[in-house]
Design an enzyme around this catalytic site. Structure first.
Site: not given
Ligand code: URA
Length: 434
Positions: A82, A183, A161, A187, A168
């Site tokens: 990620h 966040s 999320d 996930k 956001r």
């Molecule tokens: N990637 C995400 O999944 N969440 C964030 O807040 C920033 C980048």
């Protein structure tokens, strides 16, 4: 418990209890707490921050807002990677099929664009037919069959999320360590990955502009990973200039396709190989980075990474003809080549300005309901440190509106700083947090 009191408590800099955090996350996910109160709560967190305990509670509450996948019946280890968000960051489109082709199972949860940064879900949706909200049985079935599956947040997986992320994006509450860490990690935890590589971006085109901030974010996320017993490593990588050349959804998919065919920009390819190597080591496919890199390089060279990407697109309903002939991907009506106004060395290409200009062209959102124009964006022809000669192409704008094109052109031209004296190239990585 009353939500106005929780907003005031955080606004005044006090620590929320685990119950209060759960109350907020559950209430917002169910729809009992409206967007305006959730936005105020996020803004209070943005300014006041959270303790380590609060951040961990927020992450777990968000992960538990939907199903928690256990994928042990499918593979002994499922991996995910990620990014904390960047400009031109299409690394997942390469790394996921690359490590899948090297024998790992990749079960990935991704997001949409966020502020000036692009999102993997939006990029992939530029491939006609692509489905990126999968049900849990679909997710598992594809992971087993293809070894690679990618979904966005859904009503089943990390729905908190999904809602907070979209909120956001349009309320100025992205750049917050506890909100980003929760966040990202919610996930990853809900998605069932056992080994996670985090690509934490630092610089003008990242949510963390300085190395100390990026390190703090990386440590927060690696700490949460440890807490829930997931193998987690974070790389700190440069995001001062766009990664690769393409910025904008379909343009980035095209660049990813070139890279999967063993081409693509050198910086981007190198970045992908490094991230893939860390993932392969973390999951035990290789004991050293050098050996892992060999595996990853071979998967690009022998076409197996491309084949895996193709199988993944097909399995998720994407029109394979458009990736086999990328000229069939969404394309803009107006293509304008902007030339260097003088000779010299590129000292800066401000990635944030490029990202914001791409959003203004329609590649991202100003409001939650804004549609995405998949075709628009930029191809940036040079990297910081390059010598440029007056009159040669500096960047190309892809737009569908003349007025927007004119504004974007000026903004991205101003983002390029050409100086007379030599400028050093930027590094790709700044360190690793384990
Ligand atoms: N990637 C995400 O999944 N969440 C964030 O807040 C920033 C980048």
């Amino acid at each position: 418990m009353r939500i106005p009191e929780l907003i005031e408590k955080k606004r005044d800099g006090r620590e929320l209890t685990s119950e209060e955090i759960r109350f907020f996350v559950e209430g917002y996910t169910r729809g009992d707490i409206p967007d305006y109160q959730a936005a105020a709560w996020c803004m209070a967190v943005f300014f006041r921050g959270m303790t380590r305990r609060e951040t961990a509670d927020l992450t777990l509450a968000m992960a538990h807002s939907g199903e928690m996948l256990d994928l042990h019946d499918i593979a002994p280890i499922v991996v995910d990677k990620h990014s904390s968000g960047g400009v031109g960051d299409k690394v997942s489109l390469i790394v996921a099929p690359l490590v899948a082709a090297s024998g790992l199972h990749v079960g990935k949860m991704s997001g949409r664009g966020l502020g000036f940064s692009g999102g993997t879900v939006d990029k992939l949706e530029s491939i006609p037919g692509m489905r990126l909200t999968l049900s849990l049985p679909e997710f598992k079935k594809q992971l087993k069959k293809v070894g690679l599956v990618l979904t966005g947040q859904s009503a089943d997986l990390a729905p908190a999320d999904g809602k907070l992320y979209a909120l956001r994006d349009v309320t100025g509450t992205v750049q917050s360590i506890p909100l980003i860490a929760s966040s990202v990690m919610s996930k990853k935890i809900a998605g069932g990955a056992q080994a996670i590589v985090l690509d934490v971006k630092v610089g003008r085109g990242a949510f963390m502009e300085t190395l100390p901030e990026a390190r703090a974010l990386a440590r927060a996320m690696v700490g949460i990973g440890k807490l829930v017993k997931r193998r987690t490593v974070a790389l700190l990588s440069d995001m001062n200039q766009p990664l690769g050349h393409a910025v904008g959804n379909a343009l980035e998919v095209r660049e990813a396709i070139d890279t999967l065919h063993n081409g693509g920009p050198a910086d981007f390819r190198e970045h992908c190989l490094t991230v893939a190597a860390h993932l392969l080591v973390l999951a035990g496919k290789a004991d050293r980075l050098a050996a892992a890199r060999k595996l990853a390089t071979a998967a690009l060279a022998d076409g197996s990474a491309w084949e895996r990407f193709r199988a993944f697109v097909e399995a998720q309903g994407g029109d394979v003809a458009t990736i086999e002939q990328p000229e069939r991907l969404p394309a803009a009506d107006l293509v304008d080549v902007v030339r260097a106004p003088r000779s010299g060395y590129l000292r800066e290409i401000d990635a944030r300005e490029v990202g914001l200009a791409a959003v203004d062209l329609g590649a991202g959102r100003h409001k939650k309901s804004d549609p995405i124009d998949y075709a628009v964006g930029f191809v940036i022809h040079h990297k910081v440190g390059d010598r440029v000669v007056k009159g040669e192409p500096l960047f190309t704008v892809h737009a569908n509106d003349r007025k927007r094109l004119a504004v974007a052109r000026e903004r991205v031209l101003a983002a390029h700083v050409i100086a007379a004296g030599k400028a050093a190239p930027l590094p790709l990585f700044y360190g690793v947090i384990r």
